[in-house]
Design an enzyme around this catalytic site. Structure first.
Site, PDB file in Angstrom:
ATOM      1  N   LYS A   1      -6.074   5.274   7.923  1.00  0.00           N
ATOM      2  CA  LYS A   1      -4.911   6.003   7.406  1.00  0.00           C
ATOM      3  C   LYS A   1      -5.199   7.495   7.307  1.00  0.00           C
ATOM      4  O   LYS A   1      -4.362   8.340   7.679  1.00  0.00           O
ATOM      5  CB  LYS A   1      -4.512   5.425   6.042  1.00  0.00           C
ATOM      6  CG  LYS A   1      -3.934   4.019   6.126  1.00  0.00           C
ATOM      7  CD  LYS A   1      -3.644   3.451   4.746  1.00  0.00           C
ATOM      8  CE  LYS A   1      -3.033   2.052   4.858  1.00  0.00           C
ATOM      9  NZ  LYS A   1      -2.763   1.436   3.545  1.00  0.00           N
TER      10      LYS A   1
ATOM     11  N   SER B   1       0.809  -1.214   0.000  1.00  0.00           N
ATOM     12  CA  SER B   1       0.000   0.000   0.000  1.00  0.00           C
ATOM     13  C   SER B   1       0.846   1.269   0.000  1.00  0.00           C
ATOM     14  O   SER B   1       0.314   2.365  -0.187  1.00  0.00           O
ATOM     15  CB  SER B   1      -0.940   0.013   1.207  1.00  0.00           C
ATOM     16  OG  SER B   1      -0.209   0.068   2.418  1.00  0.00           O
TER      17      SER B   1
END
Length: 816
Positions: free
Chosen positions: A710, A667
């Protein structure tokens, strides 16, 4: 170029209260079906219904998904409709006591046989006592004894008569029979009188005595045979008396089990043994009456030692060990073994300590989960089953052979040498349901060739379901059912809506609902606690929100510690300015079932080289395989876009700064590529922006997990430094449908203090981060000089030219 940013309405998908017609879940009808697990339920139903060998079920899914509850409820709904299995008993094998006999009896007959046998032994003892004390028996015994006495007396008289005919008589002495001559009056002569006789007369008497001694010897040899015959006749008399006493009792018992040939055979063996042991039984009865009954001994825990253990070995041989018994109305058994040791699953034979040795008999055979579930269903957890020694192999043997054979692992390994048993195996008819994570299923399927033959039906558990209108209504009923089951307060419809919204957050997808039942049930229980603390009759939306906040707070110590380190500049994260080859990547850290996001500084350095992209994390064994794969993809992107007509003459290094744990996942590959391109182009990146997403070799941005956490992790860092309105997060466009952000993040976006941009390509990311146009290649593959790609191509060409100058002439010629 500036990308269109997401609106506040894009960041959270609220549950519309208008679709609920109820006020609290108390008004809702309870769920009787299992929602969201159609595939798993159909698999379990198929595995249970099919009556073929090897079609046992493996239910795979994550821990806490409700596998055990679903399977148990499903089986318990079906079990009462199925026939109740038979009872099983172990009884003594009178021919081979070390091989106890297994008897199969209809439901309820096992305890009946046990009680009948206990009553039989009591009745037999009474009947034997009466038979052996009866006048008829005494007369026959006395007659037998008198006849033997008369025979012996007759023999003695005959010997005496023969002796008198020879002028002798005999006397019994410690040395045996002694013959002596008689005087004229018929009395034995004294030694002095014998000495006065003539020599001829003494020799006559001596010869006659020798003949009589031979005759006496012959008679004495006949006596033991006569005694043995008398004992045989007495034994036969006792046998007849015992048989006459036992036969009617056995006949009466036989009438109860006429349809069970093996029981009749056992009763016949019992009859023979009772008759053979009649005198011992009478002796034991007399001893019990003569001695005072002692106080029942106590075990080590203060509990009385069971009578079945303390009674004599003679009586124990006639007991019936009911191994498995059922209630005729209960249907098929559903057994869940939470401690699946070898003994608890297969069964065991216990031992008694006697005279320093361990002794076992059929009364000490104990059932295992396979016995209890025989004829029904057994649920086992692979997490608990596989670590137990020998259990997995023993379970497979039982399923393959279709019989339960009780064996001790210690005996199989030769670790103990005691008197042991070989109980007759019991036929096995069972469906086994294993529970475990997908990893266990795939490992067993790959490594154990017998697994696929025994567990042919995988039931794959879902962890989420679609968030459609129909499913939302079902979910509301599910919450109401859980509240009733756990005796919780009813949930207000606003509270139900908040639980549904949080369920989407747990699922990591605004279009899904989590059916991870442990998380949902825990949320409801804790919300009920806060409702009670606040004096609410029903659980409200504030109680649910407080539960969510409390759960996060309890798990956030490490997260807050990391945030503090960033605030104090102990962990370096810039949220202002611009830097070359430096970017804010986003990662997540799990804590239990929760995730916490945090920014990481990612840096890239480039120099002249051979086209290598060095992953420092991998070099020091801190990079996982997926992260390493992502870095290799970056090298493929660079070569494919910029090195078609010239060699890639750079070496680059990438690293997560101040990262001291393993880095895994791809990611951060988009962030790493941005940092790498910035370093090559020597163009600074805005530090007010953070980015997450994976990238492929064509530069497309791909979806990642944990997008909500996030964004919130970077938001918390920026908020601690006062949001300037410049900060923002770049996310894959595919992740927009997953957004379920905290309200404070939504408020910041709505106020223009935080920006969230969806990305489709790496060029869009670089334009946002640098403020320069990416630039598109013309027909010759050249980019505009003032574009970002133009700068990258120019710098790479310069690196290639310079590297060419340092190569030996031979290598230059080969290159040309």
């Amino acid at each position: 170029m500036r990308l269109p940013e997401l609106n506040a309405s894009d960041l959270y998908h609220a549950c519309d209260l208008k679709q609920f017609s109820f006020e609290t879940t108390e008004e809702l009808e309870s769920l009787t079906e299992i929602i969201g697990q159609r595939r798993a339920v159909e698999a379990v139903r198929f595995g249970i219904d099919i009556n073929q060998e090897g079609y046992n079920v493996f239910v795979l899914g994550p821990s806490g998904a409700g596998k055990r509850t679903l399977v148990r409820e499903f089986l318990e709904q079906r079990a009462p409709e199925e026939p109740t299995p038979d009872d099983w008993c172990y009884v003594n094998n009178f021919d081979q006591p070390h091989k106890p006999i297994a008897l199969r009896l209809p439901t309820g007959k096992g305890p009946q046989l046990r009680d009948d046998m206990e009553q039989l032994v009591e009745d037999v003892q009474s009947a034997l006592s009466g038979a052996f004390e009866s006048d008829e028996y005494r007369q026959r015994r006395q007659s037998l004894q008198e006849r033997f006495t008369e025979q012996q007396q007759k023999v003695v008289e005959e010997l005496q008569q023969k002796a008198r005919e020879r002028g002798l008589t005999f006397m019994q002495t410690p040395a045996g029979l002694v013959f002596a001559p008689l005087d004229p009056h018929g009395k034995p002569m004294s030694p002095e009188e014998v000495q006065k006789l003539s020599e001829e007369r003494r020799q006559e008497f001596q010869a006659a005595a020798q003949e009589m001694e031979k005759e006496a010897q012959r008679i004495m040899e006949e006596t033991p045979r006569a005694q043995r015959q008398a004992r045989r006749e007495l034994k036969e008399l006792n046998h007849q008396a015992a048989e006459q006493a036992v036969e009617p009792l056995i006949d009466e018992l036989r009438s109860h089990y006429e349809d069970h040939p093996r029981v009749l055979s056992y009763l016949e063996a019992v009859k023979g043994d009772l008759v053979a042991q009649a005198e011992e039984l009478l002796k034991l009865q007399r001893e019990e009456h003569e001695q005072k009954q002692p106080k029942q001994p106590m075990g080590p825990a203060g509990a009385p030692i069971p009578k079945s253990i303390m009674e004599s070995a003679l009586l124990r041989r006639y007991r019936v060990n009911v191994l498995v018994k059922h209630d005729p109305s209960e249907g098929a058994p559903v057994i869940s073994e939470d401690h699946p040791t070898h003994q608890n699953v297969i069964g065991r034979t216990e031992h008694l300590a006697q005279m320093g040795a361990l002794i076992a008999d059929f009364n000490l055979i104990r059932s295992g989960a396979l016995h209890q579930a025989n004829g029904g269903y057994l649920i086992l957890d692979t997490y608990k089953l596989l670590p137990q020694p020998f259990v997995w192999e023993a379970l497979k043997r039982a399923l393959q052979s279709k019989e339960i054979r009780i064996e001790s692992p210690q005996e199989m390994m030769g670790l103990i040498s005691t008197v042991t048993l070989e109980p007759e195996p019991i036929p096995l008819d069972i469906k086994v349901v294993l529970l475990g994570p997908p990893l266990f299923f795939h490992l067993l399927n790959a490594l154990d060739p017998e697994f696929a033959e025994l567990f042919k039906v995988p039931a794959d558990f879902e962890i989420d379901m679609d968030r459609g209108d129909e499913n939302i209504q079902l979910y509301a009923r599910l919450l109401g059912t859980l509240a009733q089951k756990d005796q919780l307060r009813p949930f207000h419809r606003a509270a139900v809506a908040r639980v549904i919204e949080h369920s989407s957050r747990l699922a990591g997808d605004a279009q899904k609902l989590s059916i991870h039942m442990r998380s949902v049930a825990d949320l409801m229980r804790e919300a009920d606690y806060w409702a009670r603390q606040n004096g609410h009759d029903a659980v409200g939306v504030k109680d649910v929100q407080r539960t969510i906040d409390a759960q996060r707070y309890r798990a956030s110590r490490q997260y807050e510690r990391a945030q503090e380190l960033i605030q104090r500049d102990l962990i370096l994260i810039d949220t202002e300015g611009a830097k070359v080859g430096q970017i804010n990547g986003l990662a997540v850290t799990p804590f239990g079932d929760l995730l916490f996001g945090r920014p990481n500084r990612i840096t890239a350095r480039v120099h002249m080289g051979k086209g290598e992209v060095i992953d420092i994390e991998r070099e020091v064994a801190l990079g996982g395989p997926l992260h390493s794969k992502g870095v290799l993809i970056l090298a493929g992107f660079l070569a494919g876009r910029y090195a078609r007509t010239q060699p890639l003459s750079l070496s680059a290094s990438l690293v997560f700064e101040q990262s001291y744990a393993e880095v895994e996942g791809d990611s951060a590959s988009a962030a790493e590529l941005c940092a790498l391109l910035s370093a090559i182009a020597e163009v600074p990146l805005k530090q007010s922006l953070a980015i997450t997403g994976s990238v492929n070799q064509h530069g497309q941005i791909q979806a990642i997990g944990g997008v909500n956490e996030k964004i919130e992790g970077f938001f918390d860092v920026c908020r601690s430094r006062n949001l300037s309105g410049e900060q923002g997060v770049l996310i894959p466009a595919a992740n927009v449908q997953h957004l379920m952000l905290r309200q404070e993040v939504i408020d910041a976006v709505e106020a223009g203090k935080l920006h969230i941009y969806p990305l489709n390509t790496i060029d869009q990311a670089m334009e946002m981060l640098t403020g320069l146009p990416a630039g598109e290649a013309d027909e010759q593959g050249n980019y505009p000089a003032d574009s970002l790609n133009g700068k990258i191509s120019s710098n790479l060409a310069e690196l290639a030219r310079r590297r060419q100058q340092f190569l030996p002439v031979s290598e230059n010629r080969e290159g040309n």
